[in-house]
Design a protein around this motif. Structure first.
Motif, PDB file in Angstrom:
ATOM      1  N   UNK A  86      12.916 -16.568 -27.781  1.00  0.00           N
ATOM      2  CA  UNK A  86      13.023 -17.917 -27.231  1.00  0.00           C
ATOM      3  C   UNK A  86      14.034 -17.963 -26.091  1.00  0.00           C
ATOM      4  N   UNK A  87      15.113 -17.218 -26.226  1.00  0.00           N
ATOM      5  CA  UNK A  87      16.115 -17.165 -25.166  1.00  0.00           C
ATOM      6  C   UNK A  87      15.544 -16.502 -23.918  1.00  0.00           C
ATOM      7  N   UNK A  88      14.759 -15.459 -24.095  1.00  0.00           N
ATOM      8  CA  UNK A  88      14.104 -14.814 -22.962  1.00  0.00           C
ATOM      9  C   UNK A  88      13.176 -15.792 -22.248  1.00  0.00           C
ATOM     10  N   UNK A  89      12.416 -16.522 -23.044  1.00  0.00           N
ATOM     11  CA  UNK A  89      11.485 -17.487 -22.465  1.00  0.00           C
ATOM     12  C   UNK A  89      12.227 -18.545 -21.664  1.00  0.00           C
ATOM     13  N   UNK A  90      13.287 -19.092 -22.249  1.00  0.00           N
ATOM     14  CA  UNK A  90      14.073 -20.121 -21.565  1.00  0.00           C
ATOM     15  C   UNK A  90      14.661 -19.590 -20.266  1.00  0.00           C
ATOM     16  N   UNK A  91      15.118 -18.353 -20.287  1.00  0.00           N
ATOM     17  CA  UNK A  91      15.704 -17.739 -19.089  1.00  0.00           C
ATOM     18  C   UNK A  91      14.650 -17.551 -18.003  1.00  0.00           C
ATOM     19  N   UNK A  92      13.465 -17.065 -18.388  1.00  0.00           N
ATOM     20  CA  UNK A  92      12.389 -16.883 -17.418  1.00  0.00           C
ATOM     21  C   UNK A  92      11.926 -18.195 -16.816  1.00  0.00           C
TER      22      UNK A  92
ATOM     23  N   UNK B 131      13.455 -29.844 -18.029  1.00  0.00           N
ATOM     24  CA  UNK B 131      12.088 -29.363 -17.790  1.00  0.00           C
ATOM     25  C   UNK B 131      11.806 -28.136 -18.647  1.00  0.00           C
ATOM     26  N   UNK B 132      12.780 -27.239 -18.751  1.00  0.00           N
ATOM     27  CA  UNK B 132      12.624 -26.052 -19.588  1.00  0.00           C
ATOM     28  C   UNK B 132      12.465 -26.450 -21.045  1.00  0.00           C
ATOM     29  N   UNK B 133      13.273 -27.405 -21.506  1.00  0.00           N
ATOM     30  CA  UNK B 133      13.192 -27.860 -22.902  1.00  0.00           C
ATOM     31  C   UNK B 133      11.811 -28.420 -23.229  1.00  0.00           C
TER      32      UNK B 133
ATOM     33  N   UNK C 236      12.271 -11.418 -13.008  1.00  0.00           N
ATOM     34  CA  UNK C 236      12.536 -10.106 -13.605  1.00  0.00           C
ATOM     35  C   UNK C 236      14.031  -9.857 -13.737  1.00  0.00           C
ATOM     36  N   UNK C 237      14.752 -10.201 -12.687  1.00  0.00           N
ATOM     37  CA  UNK C 237      16.211 -10.015 -12.722  1.00  0.00           C
ATOM     38  C   UNK C 237      16.850 -10.896 -13.785  1.00  0.00           C
ATOM     39  N   UNK C 238      16.389 -12.137 -13.880  1.00  0.00           N
ATOM     40  CA  UNK C 238      16.959 -13.066 -14.860  1.00  0.00           C
ATOM     41  C   UNK C 238      16.686 -12.606 -16.287  1.00  0.00           C
ATOM     42  N   UNK C 239      15.466 -12.193 -16.552  1.00  0.00           N
ATOM     43  CA  UNK C 239      15.087 -11.775 -17.901  1.00  0.00           C
ATOM     44  C   UNK C 239      15.777 -10.480 -18.290  1.00  0.00           C
TER      45      UNK C 239
END
Length: 233
Positions: free
Chosen positions: A109-115, A206-208, A97-100
């Motif tokens: 897509x940036x939100x997803x990558x951050x989460x 792994x995120x990619x 939550x803090x990261x997003x």
């Protein structure tokens, strides 16, 4: 058999005893500290031995507490596992939550990558978390996407919101829950494979590998959005 009055007197005496203050520390505070020690010990035992091999005695030995304190807090080993799992999922939700929140105005897509980055970093920081969250919890039914308030349920809601943000008008026959469940399955299974390799690949890689599916979904939604326009052109 003891008279009920004797049992009641013993109960009152025991309650008074446990609430006494020693060394400036109240009975309630000592109970809280013992529970924290048991949960920390549970993290160690469940995280290294796994749920099926863990025992109450293992946890008590790790916490250096008598067995009676275990049963003051938990009814059985499964109850202890649920307590440890709840602590971890609460920490994970807070981290994500803090990261997003830091990319609230960015692209889906940036939100997803951050989460996802926050998710995998949390796992990598302590391999014991992987054993509990990735291996044991799904098998024991603690990562049920339909369970309101669970980590996976919250993650599913987040993913659904990202999908809807990308395409405000989803296809009428699209089951958003099936989509998010599949994406969660991808995240978990990728994490399990990563864990078994000793976290050899960097988190970014792994995120990619998760984002391949997200990019494909984004392209598919774009195609679906264009169809009505093509039909009226």
């Amino acid at each position: 058999m003891k008279h009920p009055g004797v049992l009641m007197s013993e109960s009152i005496a025991t309650t008074s005893y446990t609430k006494r203050t020693y060394g400036g520390v109240s009975g309630e505070e000592r109970s809280r500290q013992r529970r924290e020690r048991l949960i920390e010990a549970g993290l160690q035992v469940f995280g290294t031995l796994g749920h099926d091999k863990a025992t109450m005695r293992d946890i008590c030995a790790s916490a250096r507490l008598a067995e009676r304190y275990f049963y003051e807090n938990f009814s059985n080993i499964d109850d202890a596992f649920e307590a440890v799992h709840l602590v971890l999922t609460t920490q994970l939700q807070a981290r994500m939550t803090e990261a997003i929140a830091g990319v609230a105005n960015d692209t889906p897509l940036r939100k997803t990558a951050t989460g996802l980055t926050a998710y995998y970093q949390f796992i990598q920081e302590d391999p014991r978390r992987a054993q509990i969250l990735l291996l044991d919890a799904p098998r024991l039914g603690h990562n049920n996407v339909r369970q309101e308030g669970s980590a996976m349920n919250c993650f599913s809601h987040f993913m659904a919101s990202v999908v809807r943000q990308h395409s405000r008008e989803l296809p009428h026959d699209m089951d958003i829950e099936l989509v998010t469940t599949g994406l969660i399955g991808l995240a978990v299974q990728t994490g399990i494979t990563w864990y078994h390799t000793g976290f050899q690949a960097p988190v970014a890689k792994i995120v990619d590998h998760n984002l391949y599916a997200w990019r494909g979904l984004a392209q598919w939604l774009d195609i679906q959005a264009e169809r009505p326009m093509q039909a009226t052109a």
